[in-house]
Design an enzyme around this catalytic site. Structure first.
Site, short mmCIF file in Angstrom:
data_model
loop_
_atom_site.label_atom_id
_atom_site.label_comp_id
_atom_site.label_asym_id
_atom_site.label_seq_id
_atom_site.Cartn_x
_atom_site.Cartn_y
_atom_site.Cartn_z
N ASP A 180 0.83 -1.20 0.00
CA ASP A 180 0.00 0.00 0.00
C ASP A 180 0.87 1.26 0.00
O ASP A 180 1.86 1.33 0.75
CB ASP A 180 -0.87 -0.02 1.27
N GLU A 207 14.26 -15.55 0.92
CA GLU A 207 14.50 -16.65 1.87
C GLU A 207 13.55 -17.80 1.59
O GLU A 207 13.73 -18.90 2.12
CB GLU A 207 14.25 -16.15 3.31
C1 NOJ Z 1 -4.39 2.99 -0.95
C2 NOJ Z 1 -5.53 2.05 -0.71
O1 NOJ Z 1 -5.81 1.37 -1.90
C3 NOJ Z 1 -6.68 2.89 -0.23
O2 NOJ Z 1 -7.87 2.16 -0.16
C4 NOJ Z 1 -6.31 3.47 1.11
O3 NOJ Z 1 -7.34 4.35 1.51
C5 NOJ Z 1 -5.01 4.25 1.04
N1 NOJ Z 1 -4.00 3.56 0.30
C6 NOJ Z 1 -4.47 4.52 2.41
O4 NOJ Z 1 -4.03 3.33 3.00
#
Ligand code: NOJ
Length: 570
Positions: free
Chosen positions: A223, A278
């Protein structure tokens, strides 16, 4: 360019041990709270996913990407993580997770977990310790705390906006009850940014990667992979001087932005790569990195995460020129890095593509993810009067069939195999997305693509669970239900099943050859072994090239390829 054996010739267990499994995988994103609810509490859960493994196997996907399933107060749909090494009790237990992972692997399906390293939730034990500890303490150093500006420190340390709207800083109350320092949050205030200069944070995430890798996780979706490292040397740069890049979608071409896409972030991913290697086969990763096109390659390098999302098709109009340019550019980029390309039309953050493609086309470069001009075109009373659902569905089917013929990985979002449309009319009181609350009246947020799936034509929550759905499902969901489409010739579900099965059989080397069509609205390409894909982006039916039609996204018209339709031939 590495070639993989034709997937159809691999058994389920070969597929699981092949180190290149990810290169041309079809990956199905599950947003767990909205997939299937086994205990009738209105929230989808892990056991619900396990129960649907036969459905996933029949669909013909290679991997599941699970959006966050960790303990969370759901301030941002689970992207606010309270504990990185546990399962949300609302969704199940670690034992349920083990059972799900075994069931998926038993069906020859890989498991990709979403990992959220940029921020924890404000309920994480680290943040609670930081609030209780004094200024300058080791506990505060796990996050980004600063004194405020102004005489009493009551102004935020900079004028930066959070991605979800409003300021990117929140003031805390110190343990003695006085107004105190501010912490940075690029997203919601419940998502404080972690301090990645702190070695403890780095080590703890390595532990988390091993924790899940030891529990059957085959890969990670990372993310906001481009936000972890920051240069917060004071004075902090004013918003006006950050211009475009502050939106987080374009990025600076030179890595000079204080928090997006800094070069140092790749030191972190080199350490992650060592952990991935790993394992046998090595764990994989795909970066969610909204960066300048010239800087995506580094995230996708074999020394780094190995693959990065390209959201170019997701932001494109249904337009032959635009598609061809995007495909050509991304394949060249993938070849240069050694990664395979990624393709995506829908996910949990954007308006579903069956709906986007039913709205008037927007001029190039607009933010399709948010809506026309970034304003959210599905606001009640807004331009959804212009929505042509049938056209949207037709184009979406054509677009997906084209995508499934491309070399590289195809990322699918739950419900798109049903041709589901965005749900526009969610009452304000039932909305959950922080973007809605932080931008009232401007952005409608992402709840419309997160409504629980319809499995049955009728009954409580259309078979999602026995206790209703956590976001309201409209009546028209009935006709999109799995039950309505299962075995129905021509249904979107059957189209996906046929196409995914054929894709496995036909897939060979990651190569594509364009063919001239003499019509600027028709794209025709072939893959090794004589697999061809033709898409008609225009308004009138066209002749098909020579070959046997294997599948088409809609019925042919007197042997011709109609408007907004794709066919595969051999
Ligand atoms: C990207 C994610 O896809 C989204 O849903 C989220 O709100 C933001 N990152 C923050 O984590």
């Amino acid at each position: 360019m590495p070639t993989t054996a034709t997937l159809a010739t691999l058994t389920d267990s070969d597929r699981l041990t092949d180190a290149n499994w990810w290169r041309q995988a079809s990956v199905y994103q599950i947003y767990p709270r909205s997939f299937s609810d086994s205990n009738g509490d209105g929230l989808g859960d892990i056991k619900g996913i396990t129960a649907k493994v036969p459905y996933l196997k029949e669909l013909g996907i290679d991997a599941v990407w699970l959006s966050p399933f960790y303990p969370s107060a759901l301030a941002d749909g689970g992207y606010d993580v309270d504990d990185y090494r546990d399962v949300d009790p609302k969704l199940g237990t670690l034992a349920d997770f083990a059972e799900m992972s075994a069931a998926l692997h038993g069906a020859g399906i890989k498991l990709i977990a979403d990992i959220v390293p940029n921020h924890s939730s404000n309920r994480h034990v680290w943040f609670q310790e930081a609030l209780a500890a004094p200024k300058g303490s080791a506990a505060r150093d796990r996050y980004i705390f600063r004194d405020g500006l102004g005489e009493n420190g009551d102004l935020p340390p900079s004028d930066w906006d959070s991605v979800f709207g409003g300021p990117a800083w929140e003031r805390i109350t110190e343990p003695d009850g006085t107004p105190g320092q501010w912490y940075m949050h690029i997203f919601a205030k419940e998502q404080p940014d972690l301090n990645w200069s702190n070695r403890e944070i780095r080590d703890d995430f390595l532990k988390t990667l091993r924790f899940w890798s030891d529990r059957g996780v085959d890969g990670f979706r990372v993310d906001v992979a481009h936000a972890l490292t920051k240069d917060l040397t004071e004075p902090l740069i004013a918003k006006a001087d950050l211009s475009e890049a502050n939106s987080g979608t374009d990025g600076f071409p030179d890595g000079s932005h204080p928090f997006w896409d800094r070069d140092e972030v790749h030191e972190i991913y080199a350490e992650w790569r060592a952990v991935f290697n790993e394992y046998n086969p090595p764990r994989t990763a795909v970066a969610e990195a909204w960066v300048h096109a010239t800087r995506r390659a580094r995230y996708a390098s074999p020394e780094g995460l190995g693959q990065a999302f390209n959201f170019d098709l997701l932001q494109a109009d249904f337009d032959a020129d635009e598609y061809q340019a995007i495909i050509t550019r991304n394949l060249a980029e993938a070849e240069a890095t050694g990664a395979s390309s990624t393709w995506v039309f829908s996910n949990h953050d954007v308006v579903r593509h069956a709906t986007r493609y039913g709205l008037p086309q927007v001029s190039k470069g607009k933010d399709h993810a948010k809506g026309q001009d970034g304003k959210g075109w599905l606001l009640a009373g807004g331009p959804e009067a212009d929505l042509d659902m049938a056209l949207g569905e037709r184009r979406a089917r054509a677009a997906t069939l084209l995508m499934l013929a491309l070399p590289g990985s195809a990322y699918l979002y739950q419900g798109e195999e049903l041709g589901l449309q965005e749900v526009a009319g969610i009452p304000d009181a039932e909305r959950q997305d922080p973007t809605f609350f932080r931008n009232k009246g401007v952005e409608i947020g992402r709840d419309g693509c997160r409504v629980p799936l319809p499995w049955k034509v009728e009954g409580t929550s259309f078979g999602f669970g026995d206790g209703g759905a956590h976001l309201p499902q409209p009546d028209w969901f009935s006709s999109y239900a799995v039950e309505a489409q299962d075995g129905t010739p021509g249904s979107t579900l059957e189209l996906y099943r046929t196409a995914l099965k054929l894709r496995r059989e036909l897939q060979g080397a990651e190569e594509l050859t364009w063919h001239k069509t003499g019509n600027p609205e028709v794209l025709h390409f072939s893959r090794p072994g004589g697999w061809q894909s033709v898409t008609n982006f225009g308004d009138t039916a066209v002749d098909l090239p020579a070959g046997t039609v294997l599948v088409a996204s809609g019925p042919l018209e007197d042997g011709k390829l109609p408007a907004s339709t794709t066919a595969w031939l051999r």
